[in-house]
Design a protein around this motif. Structure first.
Motif, PDB file in Angstrom:
ATOM      1  N   ASP A  22      60.191  35.201  42.335  1.00 34.47           N
ATOM      2  CA  ASP A  22      59.554  36.441  41.881  1.00 34.47           C
ATOM      3  C   ASP A  22      60.465  37.636  42.134  1.00 34.47           C
ATOM      4  O   ASP A  22      60.524  38.570  41.321  1.00 34.47           O
ATOM      5  CB  ASP A  22      58.222  36.646  42.608  1.00 34.47           C
ATOM      6  N   LYS A  26      61.922  40.442  39.432  1.00 35.81           N
ATOM      7  CA  LYS A  26      61.780  41.891  39.610  1.00 35.81           C
ATOM      8  C   LYS A  26      63.136  42.589  39.560  1.00 35.81           C
ATOM      9  O   LYS A  26      63.290  43.636  38.915  1.00 35.81           O
ATOM     10  CB  LYS A  26      61.074  42.184  40.934  1.00 35.81           C
ATOM     11  N   VAL A  31      63.951  46.504  39.138  1.00 34.58           N
ATOM     12  CA  VAL A  31      63.440  46.931  40.440  1.00 34.58           C
ATOM     13  C   VAL A  31      64.600  47.011  41.425  1.00 34.58           C
ATOM     14  O   VAL A  31      65.484  46.150  41.439  1.00 34.58           O
ATOM     15  CB  VAL A  31      62.358  45.949  40.942  1.00 34.58           C
ATOM     16  N   LEU A  36      61.625  45.946  46.856  1.00 32.36           N
ATOM     17  CA  LEU A  36      61.066  44.607  47.087  1.00 32.36           C
ATOM     18  C   LEU A  36      60.160  44.582  48.318  1.00 32.36           C
ATOM     19  O   LEU A  36      59.326  43.688  48.460  1.00 32.36           O
ATOM     20  CB  LEU A  36      62.193  43.581  47.270  1.00 32.36           C
TER      21      LEU A  36
END
Length: 367
Positions: A22, A26, A31, A36
């Motif tokens: 995941d 991201k 991101v 995170l």
């Protein structure tokens, strides 16, 4: 795969913590590392590069930049979360443990920062250890190890034990052990950083000499910019887990690809990195002028530090010559002084954009 490319990394990620897949999604979507949160630490983010046969490729970065994690992914000590590594044309990521051991024995040796010598073994037996693991017969492995020990300056020390050696000598044994394995690729993780400055410089110079003689492909990790500039044929600059620039020392010094790199290199002694060939004037008129009789000639590979005295004593520009003594440019006092400016030339290299010049201290997990 191009035969001159011996190591290739494509889209490498290493995530520590929960739900690493995941985190990769991201990060791929834009991101930032900090966004995170505490559930995942992104040590290496989307790293792609190629290392060519016979070069010293330096990975440079501060503590926490991801460089030591990266090198451990290049020999399978750490599995990649995403992406791929190819070594000598063979995939390293996603292979079995048996295939990985075989690839390491055949292609890759590693030199560690803290020597990793076995205290109960002599210098000779430490140097021959990789050959012993390969099943090489004792007489042959000792003969090969003795030759390498002589090559690294430890002739006559083969029956000593690690406790009887200085730090520099211990690191020479570690280097000898890696060279005795006769792999084409050497991975060196902060190999000289535990040494005193004078010994460190000696080891750097010896590595360059050995490289000219043996022609290994070396991936060298360091946090020391001067060491990177001295050793590297090319340098990969890391920041916050990303590779932000790859280039030759003079490219990184004169064309920093981001504000972070520009700040990083601002205190480098440019006279010892830049060469006559990098800063010379090379227009047809300059070449023609420098070709006139009486001009003082300097090699295009000569560092500027070695040229200032000649330029000061000459009333005309120096003639810059190649390996065949052909004049390829001229170098006057004004050009030399201009080369010492910290102003980067136009035209950045290929780069992953990085936003801020901030140090990071995320700890060992992200090294």
């Amino acid at each position: 795969m191009n035969e001159s490319i011996v190591v290739k990394a494509e889209g490498l990620y290493k995530i520590f913590g929960r739900r690493p897949a995941d985190a990769v999604k991201k990060l791929s979507a834009g991101v930032s590392r900090d966004e995170l949160g505490k559930s995942a630490t992104a040590a290496v983010i989307d790293a792609s590069f190629e290392v060519y046969k016979g070069e010293i490729f330096v990975v440079m970065g501060l503590s926490g930049s991801g460089k030591s994690t990266l090198i451990r992914m290049l020999n399978g000590l750490l599995p990649a979360t995403a992406g791929s590594v190819t070594v000598a044309g063979s995939p390293l990521t996603g292979i079995s443990d048996k295939e990985l051991r075989k690839l390491r024995q055949k292609n890759v040796s590693m030199v560690f920062q803290h020597f990793a010598l076995m205290p109960h073994r002599t210098v000779l037996n430490n140097a021959a250890y990789a050959l012993e693991v390969q099943g090489v017969e004792k007489t042959e492995r000792e003969e090969r190890a003795l030759k390498i020990l002589k090559l690294v300056g430890l002739d006559g020390w083969d029956q000593k034990y690690p406790s009887q050696l200085s730090g520099g000598m211990k690191q020479r044994v570690g280097l000898a052990r890696a060279l005795a394995a006769e792999t084409d690729i050497l991975l060196m993780d902060e190999a000289f950083s535990a040494l005193d400055p004078l010994i460190r410089r000696e080891m750097q110079e010896q590595l360059v000499t050995l490289q000219k003689e043996l022609g290994k492909t070396i991936i060298f990790i360091t946090h020391d910019l001067n060491e990177a500039m001295f050793l590297g044929d090319r340098i990969a600059m890391m920041h916050d887990g990303r590779i932000v620039q790859v280039g030759t020392p003079d490219e990184i010094l004169t064309r920093p690809a981001s504000h972070y790199v520009e700040q990083f290199v601002q205190d480098v002694d440019r006279t010892r990195v830049l060469t006559a060939g990098v800063v010379m004037d090379s227009s047809p008129d300059d070449v023609r002028s420098a070709s006139l009789p009486g001009a003082t000639a300097v090699s295009e590979d000569a560092p500027l530090a070695e040229i200032f005295g000649l330029a000061a004593d000459s009333d005309r520009p120096l003639a810059v010559v190649d390996d065949h003594d052909n004049v390829v440019g001229s170098l006057g006092q004004e050009t030399l002084l201009s080369a010492l400016s910290h102003t980067p030339a136009n035209g950045p290299l290929s780069v992953v954009e990085d936003e801020q010049a901030t140090d990071i201290t995320d700890g060992e997990a992200a090294r």
